[in-house]
Design a protein around this motif. Structure first.
Motif, short mmCIF file in Angstrom:
data_model
loop_
_atom_site.label_atom_id
_atom_site.label_comp_id
_atom_site.label_asym_id
_atom_site.label_seq_id
_atom_site.Cartn_x
_atom_site.Cartn_y
_atom_site.Cartn_z
N GLY A 295 0.83 -1.12 -0.09
CA GLY A 295 0.13 -0.09 -0.30
C GLY A 295 0.76 0.97 0.13
N ALA A 296 2.38 1.15 0.06
CA ALA A 296 3.20 2.32 -0.17
C ALA A 296 2.98 3.38 1.10
CB ALA A 296 2.74 3.29 -1.23
N LYS A 297 2.80 2.65 2.18
CA LYS A 297 2.48 3.31 3.36
C LYS A 297 3.55 3.60 4.57
CE LYS A 297 -1.38 4.46 2.11
NZ LYS A 297 -1.21 5.65 1.30
N GLY A 298 4.65 2.76 4.41
CA GLY A 298 5.58 2.84 5.55
C GLY A 298 6.04 4.25 5.84
N LEU A 299 6.92 4.68 4.85
CA LEU A 299 7.40 5.92 5.02
C LEU A 299 6.59 7.16 5.34
CD1 LEU A 299 9.95 7.97 4.84
CD2 LEU A 299 9.52 8.19 2.27
N ASN A 300 5.30 7.15 4.61
CA ASN A 300 4.28 7.96 4.82
C ASN A 300 3.71 7.91 6.26
OD1 ASN A 300 4.04 9.34 2.15
ND2 ASN A 300 3.75 7.08 1.58
N LEU A 301 3.60 6.82 6.96
CA LEU A 301 2.97 6.69 8.27
C LEU A 301 3.94 7.30 9.25
CD1 LEU A 301 1.34 3.09 9.08
CD2 LEU A 301 0.30 5.36 9.48
N ALA A 302 5.37 7.01 8.81
CA ALA A 302 6.30 7.68 9.61
C ALA A 302 6.25 9.17 9.76
CB ALA A 302 7.63 7.15 9.40
N VAL A 303 6.19 9.50 8.72
CA VAL A 303 6.06 11.29 8.36
C VAL A 303 4.90 11.54 9.07
CG1 VAL A 303 5.52 13.12 6.73
CG2 VAL A 303 7.26 11.25 6.27
N ALA A 304 3.54 10.73 8.93
CA ALA A 304 2.45 11.43 9.61
C ALA A 304 2.48 11.29 10.99
CB ALA A 304 1.18 10.49 9.34
N ASP A 305 3.22 10.26 11.77
CA ASP A 305 3.61 10.24 13.08
C ASP A 305 4.53 11.50 13.60
OD1 ASP A 305 2.43 7.65 13.40
OD2 ASP A 305 4.45 6.77 13.59
N VAL A 306 5.36 11.96 12.82
CA VAL A 306 6.38 13.05 13.22
C VAL A 306 5.43 14.34 12.90
CG1 VAL A 306 8.29 14.24 12.10
CG2 VAL A 306 8.43 11.87 12.15
N ALA A 307 4.62 14.49 11.92
CA ALA A 307 3.82 15.66 11.75
C ALA A 307 2.86 16.01 13.07
CB ALA A 307 2.86 15.60 10.93
N VAL A 308 2.32 14.95 13.90
CA VAL A 308 1.56 14.89 15.11
C VAL A 308 2.37 15.30 16.20
CG1 VAL A 308 0.01 13.68 16.38
CG2 VAL A 308 -0.03 13.15 13.96
N LEU A 309 3.58 14.53 16.28
CA LEU A 309 4.40 14.81 17.33
C LEU A 309 5.08 16.13 17.26
CD1 LEU A 309 5.40 13.67 19.90
CD2 LEU A 309 7.33 12.55 18.46
#
Length: 388
Positions: free
Chosen positions: A289-303
């Protein structure tokens, strides 16, 4: 040493967090057990969601992305004799970009490389359940170091030291009965947009990294040895699984190959005291689903939003809500990645085969089903909790 945020791991998550915090006037130190050359050369994800691109551009990292990144407005779904395009722009008004993780890391190191301690050893976290957590390590010259911080962030992946530092919580995990044999080839892509191909012999995918570099994958058994796959065998099998009348697959020198097992993994909690986890330290998804890096970026945006409010205003509400906010997206993306993986990878079961073909036909004939795939693929907006 004294800093506000100590970050373990100089992958894209750790480096991006350090960069975004610096834009808010928050100091950070990053430690990494690998060399800078190794970090810059790691071949990983290549598809960036709309919000990932928007965040990189807004933080001043868009110059090379605009020049070298390739905007894709859709993907192709294929099964024998059929190839259908899912039009992201028409269905959602959003797109994805092809821009390799190696390039993202180079961009980040260009602005944060001087704040990273590379090739450290004996990394350990201390007193994370207090308001004075510490990070200790031995630097590349063999000198012991201690960093006193207000917050520690674990961006050091599944095998890092951060996740085991958190007291045992709960984990959900699935090992898939297949893996990906991936190659990087010096040949112009044979497709304008990614091809996801279902085939009785196994899944295949045609992606790219640049107008001159193609990235392709084959479904193989988890224990497959890359040594058993000659270049000729790889190209022959890709030709079969990606074959379609009127279309041909270009071939060329293979410059990298490797076998990647596939798994889903989510662990909680993502926070303990002043220690916060981001990216693969807390969750892993299969790459379909091409989500790994994007999920990490989303975590970083929230944090980043939560830490910005904490240091600027003394607020703790966004830090307290970090895990719940991050996990909503984690579970959505974990489901989407499982769904794409289950729809496209063959198991040898004839009932599964017919169900998969029926699902593919439905997605390609129903606007509602295609829209669901498209909006998940281009990425849901980041939920940072910011209300201003």
């Amino acid at each position: 040493m004294r800093t506000q945020v100590a970050i373990v791991g100089a992958g894209p998550a750790g480096l991006l967090l350090s960069h975004l915090l610096s834009l808010r006037g928050v100091d950070s130190v990053v430690v990494e057990n690998r060399s800078r050359a190794y970090v810059e050369a790691r071949i990983r994800a290549g598809v960036l969601e709309q919000d990932t691109v928007d965040l990189l551009v807004a933080s001043g990292l868009g110059d090379r992305l605009r020049e070298h990144g390739m905007r894709h407005d859709g993907i192709h779904l294929q099964w024998p004799g059929e190839r259908h395009r899912i039009d992201f722009r028409a269905l959602t008004g959003r797109s994805v970009w092809i821009y390799g993780q190696t390039e993202v890391v180079k961009d980040l190191l260009g602005v944060r490389g001087d704040d990273v301690w590379f090739e450290v050893t004996d990394t350990a976290l201390h007193d994370v359940d207090t308001d004075r957590p510490r990070l200790s390590f031995v630097d590349a010259e063999g000198t012991p170091r201690v960093v006193q911080a207000d917050v520690v962030v674990g961006a050091d992946g599944f095998h890092g030291v951060s996740r085991p530092t958190i007291p045992a919580g709960r984990a959900w995990e699935r090992e898939y009965p297949y893996a990906w044999l991936g190659i990087l080839a010096e040949v112009p892509p044979s497709t304008d947009e990614l091809i996801y191909a279902w085939h009785p012999r196994g899944f295949a995918m045609h992606s790219m990294r640049s107008p001159r570099l193609s990235r392709l994958y084959l479904q193989v058994a988890p224990g497959e040895r890359v040594e058993d796959w000659s270049d000729d065998r790889i190209w022959d099998e890709l030709g079969v699984r990606l074959g379609l009348d009127g279309w041909s697959l270009g071939t060329g020198p293979i410059v990298d190959k490797g076998v990647t097992p596939m798994r889903s993994f989510v662990s909680t909690p993502m926070r303990h005291g002043r220690l916060f986890l981001v990216g693969d330290a807390a969750h892993i998804v299969p790459p379909t689903g091409a989500k790994g890096l994007n999920l990490a970026v989303a975590d970083v945006a929230v944090l980043t939003e939560a830490l910005g409010a904490f240091f600027a205003e003394g607020r703790t509400d966004l830090l307290d809500g970090y895990e719940d906010r991050a996990l909503r997206r984690v579970w959505r993306c974990t489901h989407f990645s499982w769904w794409m993986t289950s729809m496209l990878h063959t198991s040898g079961d004839e009932l599964d085969q017919q169900l998969q073909l029926a699902q593919l036909a439905y997605v390609c004939s129903s606007e509602a089903a295609a829209t669901s795939l498209a909006e998940n693929y281009v990425g849901l907006p980041h939920d940072t909790g910011h209300t201003a």
